[in-house]
Motif scaffolding. Sequence first.
Motif, short mmCIF file in Angstrom:
data_model
loop_
_atom_site.label_atom_id
_atom_site.label_comp_id
_atom_site.label_asym_id
_atom_site.label_seq_id
_atom_site.Cartn_x
_atom_site.Cartn_y
_atom_site.Cartn_z
N PHE A 1 4.07 18.43 -24.86
CA PHE A 1 2.83 17.71 -25.08
C PHE A 1 1.81 18.13 -24.03
CE2 PHE A 1 4.66 13.65 -27.27
CZ PHE A 1 4.87 14.37 -28.43
N PRO A 2 0.60 18.51 -24.47
CA PRO A 2 -0.46 18.82 -23.51
C PRO A 2 -1.03 17.52 -22.94
CG PRO A 2 -1.26 19.05 -25.76
CD PRO A 2 0.20 18.72 -25.85
N VAL A 3 -1.24 17.51 -21.63
CA VAL A 3 -1.78 16.33 -20.95
C VAL A 3 -2.87 16.76 -19.97
CG1 VAL A 3 0.40 15.07 -21.19
CG2 VAL A 3 -0.05 16.32 -19.09
N ARG A 4 -3.76 15.84 -19.64
CA ARG A 4 -4.82 16.15 -18.66
C ARG A 4 -4.45 15.66 -17.28
NH1 ARG A 4 -7.45 12.32 -22.23
NH2 ARG A 4 -7.10 10.32 -21.29
N ASP A 5 -3.65 14.57 -17.20
CA ASP A 5 -3.27 13.97 -15.93
C ASP A 5 -1.76 13.75 -15.94
OD1 ASP A 5 -2.57 12.08 -13.91
OD2 ASP A 5 -4.57 11.19 -13.96
N LEU A 6 -1.05 14.61 -15.24
CA LEU A 6 0.42 14.56 -15.28
C LEU A 6 0.96 13.24 -14.76
CD1 LEU A 6 3.06 15.98 -15.95
CD2 LEU A 6 3.04 16.92 -13.63
N ASP A 7 0.43 12.73 -13.67
CA ASP A 7 0.94 11.47 -13.12
C ASP A 7 0.77 10.32 -14.11
OD1 ASP A 7 1.75 12.64 -10.73
OD2 ASP A 7 -0.18 12.24 -9.75
N ALA A 8 -0.38 10.26 -14.79
CA ALA A 8 -0.61 9.21 -15.79
C ALA A 8 0.34 9.37 -16.97
CB ALA A 8 -2.06 9.24 -16.26
#
Length: 119
Positions: free
Chosen positions: A11-18
Motif C-alpha cells: 500500500f502506498p502511504v504518505r506518512d509511514l508513522d501514521a
Amino acid sequence: MATARRIAPIFPVRDLDAALAFYQRLGFSVRPYSGGGYGFASRDGLELHLGVVPADERRSGAAYLFVDDSDAMAAAWRASGVEVHTPQDTEWGQHEGAVVDPDGNVIRFGSPMRGETES
C-alpha cells in the motif's frame, strides 16, 4: 512448476508513522523497515507492506481479507475507533464490509453469508 506461497499487497502511504499507527489500531503487529520509508503490518499470518510514495506518484491500493466472521471483525475495528463500512450480504454469497486507511487504501473483508459455504 514453482509454487506460490504467500502474497503481501504493498500500500502506498504518505506518512509511514501514521500508517503504522492505523494498522496497529486494526490489530496488526507493525514495524518499520530499518532503512526508512517502508514498513510491515502482520496479523494472523497475513502481511501488508507500506511504502512511502511522493504525493504526485501516489495511487491507492486495495486488498480483500477473508475472515471467519465479518460482523465480529467490523465490531472490533469499530471499537478501536476506526470508521468501518458495515458488512452487507452480497449477491455472490459473501457478507462484506470495508475500511479505508488515511491514504485511501481499501481493505474489503468478508465471510460467507449465513447458510453459505466458503468457496
